[in-house]
Design an enzyme around this catalytic site. Structure first.
Site, PDB file in Angstrom:
ATOM      1  N   ASP A   1      34.030  -9.095 -23.126  1.00 40.88           N
ATOM      2  CA  ASP A   1      33.364 -10.181 -22.391  1.00 40.88           C
ATOM      3  C   ASP A   1      33.494 -11.530 -23.107  1.00 40.88           C
ATOM      4  OD1 ASP A   1      31.699  -8.887 -24.363  1.00 40.88           O
ATOM      5  OD2 ASP A   1      30.071 -10.214 -23.732  1.00 40.88           O
TER       6      ASP A   1
ATOM      7  N   ASP B   1      35.604  -8.928 -28.146  1.00 37.55           N
ATOM      8  CA  ASP B   1      35.151  -7.897 -27.221  1.00 37.55           C
ATOM      9  C   ASP B   1      35.516  -8.286 -25.795  1.00 37.55           C
ATOM     10  OD1 ASP B   1      34.191  -6.336 -29.226  1.00 37.55           O
ATOM     11  OD2 ASP B   1      32.076  -6.847 -28.942  1.00 37.55           O
TER      12      ASP B   1
ATOM     13  N   ASP C   1      31.402  -3.240 -38.075  1.00 42.33           N
ATOM     14  CA  ASP C   1      31.627  -4.612 -38.527  1.00 42.33           C
ATOM     15  C   ASP C   1      30.918  -4.873 -39.853  1.00 42.33           C
ATOM     16  OD1 ASP C   1      29.151  -4.301 -37.372  1.00 42.33           O
ATOM     17  OD2 ASP C   1      29.371  -5.929 -35.929  1.00 42.33           O
TER      18      ASP C   1
ATOM     19  N   ASP D   1      40.166   2.259 -24.440  1.00 38.13           N
ATOM     20  CA  ASP D   1      39.658   3.624 -24.592  1.00 38.13           C
ATOM     21  C   ASP D   1      38.980   4.130 -23.326  1.00 38.13           C
ATOM     22  OD1 ASP D   1      40.564   4.143 -27.104  1.00 38.13           O
ATOM     23  OD2 ASP D   1      38.630   3.977 -28.120  1.00 38.13           O
TER      24      ASP D   1
END
Length: 476
Positions: free
Chosen positions: A137, A135, A229, A76
């Protein structure tokens, strides 16, 4: 983990042998991989200029038959240069035989939840039974799917397998070490005990594997709060799905390195649950699929106590009641409230991270400072204010050097120190002034001895308010 707590002792599981990408060539015969379910791996990201290679590289190295896995990079990014670099990285892995898709959107509707939901709508996803989410990282080990997917294969009642976070930069600063203490407590006490007791616990937003059917039955991803979540986890739980937490499987990730990033993260983590409770409280009460005791656990223990009352009472006690007591000497705080209970809470938090015991005093100070940010987040969520839907991506610094000869690296700009005004946080400074005044009043007039704590806590608010905590990143 205690032997009886181990998920493999309580659930049926049959290990899957790791598969090399060139397994067919090694065997010299046509190797059937139909025993392996189709797995979709989603990597949502937004302008991740320093860490985009980490998760993509780690996921593309997962030991799983190449014809039974799809890697989906949900980009995005609004920075066109970063988006182009992510596309180049995906093309590089595609040339090595990885089934990787670089998906972009012309808008950011729904933020992370919107990207994840859009990713599930593509036609090539229809055959995928499970979806792993990481994610930008997060860096899973190659055997990650081999160790998590079997829980879902052999236990049809399980909708989610959550794994532990392993912090790569925990020793970077005092702030990251304190975060490690708090998050280790969260995983050990809240996630592990919740899994063992078959009680409700939430997906952590990353480093987990979902059953696609569970997501579909729950209604898919929803962007009505900043904790998508928790929203999905709660709806799936109300539909009867079980979750398990496996502490033996760890995924390397990065803690917020700057105070600004930590502040935004804690606000989102406090605002989201409060806002979700406002919107789903009656749905929990009216639900007929779960027992009364489970409803009480979710409403009282999970939402009210853990997500709201704990933070509200923490700020009120340490930043309001104790300071105000110096001006009203007739008010006496009992020893069990001022010493015994806080000591017990402190010991529970450090038990999982014994090497950080010397930092206990600093942990108390930073947690007290953050309790103000959390209180603000809770009130914003409960009142459904405009900021309740504000999504700010946690800044990640990564371990990629700023100066690189890699042709895919971003051009380096000259760095300078951040302007002072961009490092000042007025709420923290105002609270520091209030505590400092109370400390001076106690030292000069009341003489109750509370000034020792008040001076130390005021100093913590001043240090955080001036931005002198955590890593100071280059300013471009």
């Amino acid at each position: 983990m205690i032997s009886g707590f181990k998920p493999e002792k309580r659930y049926k599981i049959q290990a899957i042998n790791p598969v090399e990408d060139n397994l067919k060539e090694q065997c010299g015969v046509q190797q059937c991989t139909s025993d392996y379910p189709m797995v979709l791996v989603q990597i949502p990201m937004y302008n991740e200029r320093k860490v985009y290679k980490l998760s993509i590289g780690a996921v593309c190295r997962l030991s799983w038959p190449s014809d039974r896995i799809i890697v989906q990079v949900l980009d995005d990014s609004t920075d066109h240069l970063i988006k182009e670099l992510v596309a180049i990285e995906c093309q590089r892995w595609e040339k090595q035989g990885i089934n990787i898709k670089h998906e972009t959107r012309v808008h950011r509707n729904g933020y992370k939840a919107g990207a994840l939901q859009e990713g599930l709508k593509h036609s090539y996803v229809e055959g995928c039974k499970f979806v792993a989410i990481f994610d930008a990282d997060f860096q899973p080990e190659p055997d990650y799917l081999n160790r998590t997917v079997p829980y879902l294969i052999h236990n049809p009642e399980i909708g989610l397998v959550q794994t532990k976070w392993d912090f790569a930069n925990s020793r970077e600063s005092m702030m990251t070490r304190i975060q490690e203490m708090s998050l280790n407590f969260h995983f050990k006490v809240e996630q592990e005990v919740g899994s063992f007791a078959y009680a409700f616990f939430s997906f952590n937003g990353t480093a987990g594997v979902w059953r696609v059917t569970a997501i579909d039955e729950a209604g898919g991803w929803n962007a009505r709060t900043t904790t998508e979540d928790l929203d999905l986890s709660l709806r799936a739980s109300l539909h009867g799905w079980k979750f398990i937490y496996v502490s033996d499987i760890k995924v390397k990730c990065e803690l917020p390195s700057t105070y600004k990033a930590l502040r935004y993260q804690q606000h989102r983590w406090s605002c989201g649950p409060a806002n979700l409770f406002r919107k789903m409280g009656m749905d929990i009460i009216r639900n007929e699929r779960i027992s009364l005791w489970r409803k009480i656990h979710v409403i009282y223990n999970f939402f009210l106590v853990r997500k709201m009352i704990t933070h509200i009472t923490g700020f009120t006690f340490y930043c309001v009641i104790i300071p105000m007591c110096v001006m009203f000497p007739e008010v006496e705080i009992p020893k069990w409230g001022a010493v015994n209970i806080p000591t017990a809470i402190m010991l529970l938090n450090i038990i999982e991270t014994p090497r950080s015991i010397p930092l206990v005093a600093f942990w108390i100070s930073l947690e007290t400072v953050m309790s103000m940010t959390r209180l603000k987040g809770i009130l914003t969520g409960l009142l459904d204010r405009k900021r309740a839907s504000e999504w700010v991506v946690t800044e990640k610094l990564g371990d990629v050097p700023l100066k690189s000869k890699d042709s895919n690296s971003l051009p380096i700009k000259s760095a300078r120190k951040p302007p002072l005004l961009e490092r000042i946080y007025l709420m923290e400074l105002c609270m520091g002034v209030f505590l400092f005044f109370c400390a001076c009043y106690d030292l000069a007039i009341s003489k109750s001895g509370k000034y020792v704590y008040l001076y130390l806590q005021a100093s913590a608010f001043f240090i955080c308010g001036l931005g002198y905590v955590g890593t100071q990143p280059p300013y471009y």
